[in-house]
Design an enzyme around this catalytic site. Structure first.
Site, short mmCIF file in Angstrom:
data_model
loop_
_atom_site.label_atom_id
_atom_site.label_comp_id
_atom_site.label_asym_id
_atom_site.label_seq_id
_atom_site.Cartn_x
_atom_site.Cartn_y
_atom_site.Cartn_z
N HIS A 17 0.84 -1.20 0.00
CA HIS A 17 0.00 0.00 0.00
C HIS A 17 0.88 1.26 0.00
O HIS A 17 0.69 2.16 -0.83
CB HIS A 17 -0.91 -0.01 1.23
CG HIS A 17 -1.76 1.22 1.36
ND1 HIS A 17 -3.04 1.30 0.88
CD2 HIS A 17 -1.49 2.43 1.93
CE1 HIS A 17 -3.54 2.50 1.13
NE2 HIS A 17 -2.62 3.20 1.77
N GLU A 18 1.82 1.30 0.93
CA GLU A 18 2.69 2.48 1.04
C GLU A 18 3.63 2.58 -0.16
O GLU A 18 4.03 3.68 -0.55
CB GLU A 18 3.49 2.43 2.34
CG GLU A 18 2.65 2.46 3.61
CD GLU A 18 1.77 3.70 3.71
OE1 GLU A 18 2.12 4.74 3.11
OE2 GLU A 18 0.73 3.64 4.39
N HIS A 21 2.05 4.75 -2.80
CA HIS A 21 2.27 6.18 -2.55
C HIS A 21 3.72 6.56 -2.89
O HIS A 21 3.96 7.60 -3.52
CB HIS A 21 1.99 6.49 -1.08
CG HIS A 21 0.57 6.31 -0.66
ND1 HIS A 21 -0.49 6.82 -1.37
CD2 HIS A 21 0.03 5.67 0.42
CE1 HIS A 21 -1.63 6.51 -0.75
NE2 HIS A 21 -1.33 5.82 0.33
#
Length: 343
Positions: A17-18, A21
């Site tokens: 998920h990170e 980003h």
């Protein structure tokens, strides 16, 4: 061992998920100050280039900290200095990467064991399905216009739509038939039943079909998550029934205990299935328009894109702060409830 497996699953999902980003931030020329796994005090950290990579004490969480993300910065490479569409791509990348990860895992799972074809194994005597003329071997095509690809969807339909009349399209020996069924409430089980059940067997398929059914798998989990949220909001499910990290760890542990007698391969497949569920769940939850979550940030960015003028940073920051405090309070409540149910 159960706790270690749970930490590994959480870590993989959070890192990916990170990573979404992080990669989109780098692609858009945004300075990333820290990329971390976990929350709280730093256990270990190493700096490479402009970014510090760290491991935190608490394993449930992570962060991609960008320059000027929540505060004003004069750095030309800060988050707020970039175009609104660049910022939208960075914020949306986290949930999108969760869906990508779930899709890849679904391909592996379905390639290994196939999918649960929506075929009736047997019909219960005296129940609506039998009264409607349905038989063992019939393939369910749709329920109330909703295309069906897995038997799981058939099983859950009366749960998400209790007592609702169902228009069923099914196939028998190449011919399609239509009928209408009114599920019957079963006192002993406390739920509505259509009156048939599946075999539990899964049908193997080729790689191209695995890709198609992996998309259906993603769609199934997204729909299940959204329907579960709808039940929670409508009050049909109590907040006490919501599981947090502690409850999820227990579920992973219970699944591990049940699977290990069948060997490492079954443990791997069941953990893969849980990872798909959690990854999709994280993606969906993060896209909800709730302050402090990615979805809440996207709402402000989309408003900015329409207005062509940024919302006052102080006001936006206050909204996200209040949202964060409420989310933290909910997290503490859920965690307390999880611990209480353990004893």
């Amino acid at each position: 061992m159960k706790f270690v497996i749970a930490i590994i699953i959480f870590s993989i999902i959070i890192i990916f998920h990170e990573l979404g980003h992080f990669l989109l931030a780098k692609l858009n020329g945004i300075r990333v100050n820290e990329f971390s796994l976990g929350l709280g005090p730093t256990l270990f950290g190493i700096t490479k280039g402009e970014t510090k990579y760290s491991l935190k004490l608490l394993p449930f969480g992570g962060a991609c900290m960008m320059e000027g993300e929540d505060t004003e910065s004069e750095d030309a490479r800060s988050f707020q200095k970039k175009s609104v569409w660049a910022r939208i791509s960075v914020v949306a990348a986290g949930p999108v990467f969760n869906f990508i990860m779930a899709f890849v895992f679904a391909i592996i799972l379905i390639s290994c064991i196939g999918y649960d074809k929506p075929v009736i194994y047997d019909v219960m005597e005296g129940y609506p399905a039998q009264e409607a003329g349905m038989e063992a071997g019939d393939t369910i095509v749709s329920l109330n216009g909703k295309s069906i690809h897995f038997y799981r969807e058939v099983s859950l339909y009366p749960v998400f739509h209790p007592g609702k009349t169902i228009d069923v399209v099914y196939e028998r020996e190449g011919t399609r038939y239509e009928t209408t069924i009114v599920p019957r409430f079963q006192e002993e089980e406390g739920r509505y039943l259509i009156g048939f059940y599946g075999s539990g067997l899964r049908e193997r398929t080729n790689f191209l079909s695995s890709l198609k059914y992996s998309i259906y798998e993603m769609k199934y989990w997204v729909n299940t998550t959204m329907e579960s949220l709808r039940m929670l909001i409508s009050g049909r499910v109590s907040v006490n029934e919501v599981s947090g990290p502690v409850g999820i760890v227990k579920t992973i542990g219970d699944t591990y205990d049940e699977s290990r007698t069948d060997g490492a391969y079954m443990v791997f497949l069941n953990m893969l299935n849980i990872a798909i569920l959690l990854s999709v769940n994280l993606g969906v939850m993060n896209l909800l328009p709730i302050p402090a979550l990615d979805g809440g940030r996207l709402v402000f960015l989309l408003i900015e894109a329409v207005r062509r003028k940024r919302i006052n940073p102080d006001k936006e920051g206050m909204v996200h702060f209040v949202g964060l405090m409420l989310l933290m309070a909910l997290m503490v409540f859920v965690m307390f409830n999880d611990i209480r149910q353990l004893f």
